[in-house]
Structures are given as structure tokens and as C-alpha cells.
Design a protein around this motif. Structure first.
Motif, mmCIF file in Angstrom:
data_model
loop_
_atom_site.group_PDB
_atom_site.id
_atom_site.type_symbol
_atom_site.label_atom_id
_atom_site.label_comp_id
_atom_site.label_asym_id
_atom_site.label_seq_id
_atom_site.Cartn_x
_atom_site.Cartn_y
_atom_site.Cartn_z
ATOM 1 N N TRP A 179 6.046 -42.299 23.152
ATOM 2 C CA TRP A 179 6.924 -42.346 22.063
ATOM 3 C C TRP A 179 6.371 -42.000 20.923
ATOM 4 N N LEU A 180 5.043 -42.578 20.710
ATOM 5 C CA LEU A 180 4.575 -42.232 19.256
ATOM 6 C C LEU A 180 4.165 -40.619 19.260
ATOM 7 N N ALA A 181 3.642 -40.326 20.428
ATOM 8 C CA ALA A 181 3.057 -38.737 20.425
ATOM 9 C C ALA A 181 4.431 -37.970 20.035
ATOM 10 N N THR A 182 5.554 -38.225 20.419
ATOM 11 C CA THR A 182 6.616 -37.351 20.400
ATOM 12 C C THR A 182 7.135 -37.248 19.034
ATOM 13 N N ARG A 183 6.936 -38.461 18.383
ATOM 14 C CA ARG A 183 7.401 -38.619 16.841
ATOM 15 C C ARG A 183 6.151 -37.709 15.853
ATOM 16 N N LYS A 223 12.146 -35.499 39.119
ATOM 17 C CA LYS A 223 11.490 -34.355 38.376
ATOM 18 C C LYS A 223 11.644 -32.873 38.961
ATOM 19 N N ALA A 224 11.730 -32.915 40.420
ATOM 20 C CA ALA A 224 12.150 -31.735 41.144
ATOM 21 C C ALA A 224 13.232 -30.719 40.448
ATOM 22 N N ALA A 225 14.345 -31.537 39.994
ATOM 23 C CA ALA A 225 15.532 -31.227 39.491
ATOM 24 C C ALA A 225 15.432 -30.469 38.110
ATOM 25 N N ARG A 226 14.375 -30.944 37.512
ATOM 26 C CA ARG A 226 14.146 -30.627 36.043
ATOM 27 C C ARG A 226 13.196 -29.402 35.725
ATOM 28 N N VAL A 227 12.356 -28.957 36.862
ATOM 29 C CA VAL A 227 11.361 -27.960 36.661
ATOM 30 C C VAL A 227 11.425 -26.932 37.519
ATOM 31 N N GLU A 252 16.470 -27.819 31.140
ATOM 32 C CA GLU A 252 16.774 -29.049 31.908
ATOM 33 C C GLU A 252 15.745 -30.322 31.418
ATOM 34 N N HIS A 253 14.575 -29.805 31.540
ATOM 35 C CA HIS A 253 13.602 -30.946 31.174
ATOM 36 C C HIS A 253 13.401 -31.304 29.688
ATOM 37 N N ALA A 254 13.930 -30.194 29.019
ATOM 38 C CA ALA A 254 13.934 -30.675 27.422
ATOM 39 C C ALA A 254 15.081 -31.621 27.224
ATOM 40 N N ARG A 255 16.088 -31.340 27.686
ATOM 41 C CA ARG A 255 17.219 -32.381 27.785
ATOM 42 C C ARG A 255 16.815 -33.753 28.127
ATOM 43 N N TYR A 256 16.121 -33.801 29.095
ATOM 44 C CA TYR A 256 15.807 -35.154 29.843
ATOM 45 C C TYR A 256 14.524 -35.806 28.844
ATOM 46 N N ILE A 257 13.759 -35.051 28.499
ATOM 47 C CA ILE A 257 12.483 -35.707 27.516
ATOM 48 C C ILE A 257 13.111 -36.124 26.247
ATOM 49 N N ALA A 258 14.166 -35.281 25.834
ATOM 50 C CA ALA A 258 14.898 -35.788 24.514
ATOM 51 C C ALA A 258 15.695 -37.150 24.859
ATOM 52 N N LEU A 289 17.742 -33.122 20.366
ATOM 53 C CA LEU A 289 17.292 -32.069 21.251
ATOM 54 C C LEU A 289 16.633 -30.771 20.534
ATOM 55 N N SER A 290 17.044 -30.689 19.202
ATOM 56 C CA SER A 290 16.602 -29.589 18.453
ATOM 57 C C SER A 290 15.015 -29.574 18.115
ATOM 58 N N ARG A 291 14.402 -30.805 18.394
ATOM 59 C CA ARG A 291 12.780 -31.091 18.309
ATOM 60 C C ARG A 291 12.200 -30.420 19.455
ATOM 61 N N THR A 292 12.675 -30.097 20.484
ATOM 62 C CA THR A 292 12.131 -29.405 21.614
ATOM 63 C C THR A 292 12.435 -27.823 21.628
ATOM 64 N N GLY A 293 11.663 -27.270 22.420
ATOM 65 C CA GLY A 293 11.253 -25.879 22.771
ATOM 66 C C GLY A 293 11.232 -25.666 23.984
ATOM 67 N N THR A 294 11.670 -24.489 24.720
ATOM 68 C CA THR A 294 11.459 -24.331 26.094
ATOM 69 C C THR A 294 10.531 -22.925 26.105
ATOM 70 N N VAL A 295 9.468 -23.295 27.233
ATOM 71 C CA VAL A 295 8.558 -22.074 27.530
ATOM 72 C C VAL A 295 8.301 -22.168 28.962
ATOM 73 N N TRP A 296 8.969 -21.067 29.681
ATOM 74 C CA TRP A 296 8.508 -21.165 31.192
ATOM 75 C C TRP A 296 7.036 -21.110 31.596
ATOM 76 N N VAL A 297 6.863 -21.698 32.794
ATOM 77 C CA VAL A 297 5.380 -21.588 33.107
ATOM 78 C C VAL A 297 4.827 -20.247 33.291
ATOM 79 N N GLY A 298 5.624 -19.204 33.740
ATOM 80 C CA GLY A 298 5.423 -18.012 33.984
ATOM 81 C C GLY A 298 4.146 -17.808 35.071
ATOM 82 N N VAL A 299 3.909 -16.668 35.395
ATOM 83 C CA VAL A 299 2.802 -16.020 36.235
ATOM 84 C C VAL A 299 1.866 -14.851 35.981
#
Length: 261
Positions: A22-26, A166-170, A37-43, A50-60
Motif C-alpha cells: 500500500w505504501l509502495a503504491t503511494r 489472477k488468471a482472469a486478469r493477466v 484488467e489487472h490495472a483496474r484490480y490493483i487500483a 485508475l489514472s495512477r496506473t498504466g498498461t504495458v503488455w509483457v510482449g515477446v
């Protein structure tokens, strides 16, 4: 605690861990997550805008995982799973689906290769032994550089299948790798996976935690891959339905996420 359940919920250590996170996110200006979806969950979990989060795919790595040639149509149909045997992978669902396939007379001959070790390995290996699944080959691990070869050898590749959490969020690494190889994919349907793919000829999405739906999808896809004409159609469809999320895409997402903060 929530995903792998290796820490008791409500324990002193769990509360300390949550407080630290919690402190780390602040303290962070931007919190990067691997899917929207993971960003919404963490927020929601840490009570953040939600505006404090960003989305970057893992990629390959696009130079490692590249489109591969099609395996010959026919039997046995080779099915591949690889991973670290964590709960979100849903290995028990896969084993139960293999058992169901073994009881179905209409199912074509199929060979399953399961690669990996980890938290659920003892119970999964016990299930395979209990049901005497002769068409399952277990490999403890392979070098990362050889994964592309294993994907190329398979007719069908498996994603993740856990019923909840978590499987539904990643979107797991393996999904990006399989998409880059353009190999037919079967994985669970969930909000996160819909961010990048939709069901199609080469992509079959199944209900989370449902071994019977997984068995049905595998039988249908295997039957089609045994038909030379349909097999060609499926592999052609993969070229349109699948994409490579390489480092250029990841870089652009990262830049966009940082610029909007």
C-alpha cells in the motif's frame, strides 16, 4: 497470498505485506501493470485512482519466437503445455480434460506434452499417475531457447485455465509466445485475454476452470487438424487472427503510459 495462497489471509505477515505494498503504491508516480484488467484490480485493491496506473503488455522477443511451419495433418495430434505449475495455470483442469478425452470414442488420437515444475507439480504428477494417462509425456524443464522448437513441434498449444483469481486478469508469457509462432491456441476466456485476441479458427476460448469445455474444444480442434483441408484453413486463419507483440509495441506502450502521467 491471494494468487498462490502461500501466506494465510488475515495473518500478521499478510497484513504487513499489504501495508508495505500500500505504501509502495503511494510512493510511485506511475504503477505499471500488464493488462488493463489487472490495472483496474490493483487500483481497487489499494484504493487508488485508475489514472495512477498504466498498461504495458509483457510482449515477446520477436527474434526468438517467430512464425513456424505447419506440422503435418493427421494423428496423433500433439498438444503442448509449458509453465511453472502455479495455480493460475490450471494444471488440474488440463489433466481432468485429458481424462475426459480418453473416455470419448469420437476423440482422435492425441499426445500431450506437459513441461515444467513448481508449486502444483506434486499434485499434478500424482493425478497423472492415478489416472494412468499413457498419452502424457512429462518433461521437468527445457532451456528457454528451446521453447520455440517445442512450440513448432506441437499441433496445439495450451494457455491457462484456472477457475478464478489472477488468471482472469493477466496475459501469460506463453500466450504471447504462441501467438508469435502462429500455432493454434486453446486458453480460457476472460477480460484480459480479450484485450489482445478474440475466438476464431485458430484460437479457441473456453470457460475458466471447466475441464469438459476444454475437452470439447480440444477434440473439435484436433478433429479439424486431422483433416488436411481444414488444417490448412486453420493455419491460414492464424496468420490473420494472431499477431506478434514485440518489443516495439511494448516500448510504445511504456512511452505512452509514462507520458500520460
Amino acid at each position: 497470498m491471494i494468487d498462490r495462497q502461500m501466506i494465510r489471509k488475515g495473518s500478521l505477515f499478510a497484513k504487513l505485506l499489504y501495508s508495505t505494498e500500500w505504501l509502495a503504491t503511494r510512493a510511485a508516480a506511475t504503477i505499471l501493470l500488464d493488462t488493463c484488467e489487472h490495472a483496474r484490480y490493483i487500483a481497487a485493491l489499494y484504493r487508488l485512482p485508475l489514472s495512477r496506473t498504466g498498461t504495458v503488455w509483457v510482449g515477446v522477443e520477436g527474434d526468438v519466437f517467430t512464425p513456424v511451419s505447419n506440422p503435418p495433418a493427421g494423428m496423433p495430434v500433439k498438444v503442448l503445455f509449458y509453465g511453472q505449475f502455479i495455480p493460475l495455470h490450471g494444471l488440474p483442469v488440463i489433466v481432468e480434460a485429458i481424462c475426459e478425452i480418453a473416455s470419448r470414442p469420437e476423440a482422435p488420437a492425441m499426445e500431450f506434452t506437459i513441461i515444467g515444475t513448481g508449486q502444483e507439480q506434486p499434485s499434478v504428477d500424482a493425478m497423472i499417475k492415478l489416472h494412468q494417462l499413457k498419452n502424457v509425456k512429462r518433461i521437468p524443464w527445457v532451456d528457454y531457447r528451446l521453447l520455440a522448437q517445442k512450440i513448432a513441434e506441437a499441433s496445439i498449444c495450451l494457455g491457462v485455465f484456472a477457475a478464478k483469481g489472477k488468471a482472469a486478469r493477466v496475459i501469460p508469457n506463453k500466450v504471447f509466445q504462441i501467438l508469435a509462432a502462429r500455432r493454434p491456441l486453446v486458453t480460457m476466456d476472460c477480460p484480459a485475454i480479450r484485450e489482445i485476441i478474440a475466438p476464431g479458427r485458430s484460437i479457441r476460448l473456453v470457460r475458466p476452470g471447466d475441464p469438459f469445455d476444454l475437452a470439447n474444444a480440444l477434440i473439435t480442434l484436433a478433429q479439424e487438424l486431422c483433416d488436411p483441408a481444414k488444417s490448412v484453413e486453420i493455419h491460414k486463419a492464424a496468420q490473420k487472427e494472431m499477431t506478434t507483440v514485440g518489443m516495439t509495441v511494448v516500448r510504445d506502450q511504456l512511452a505512452s503510459a509514462l507520458e500520460t502521467q
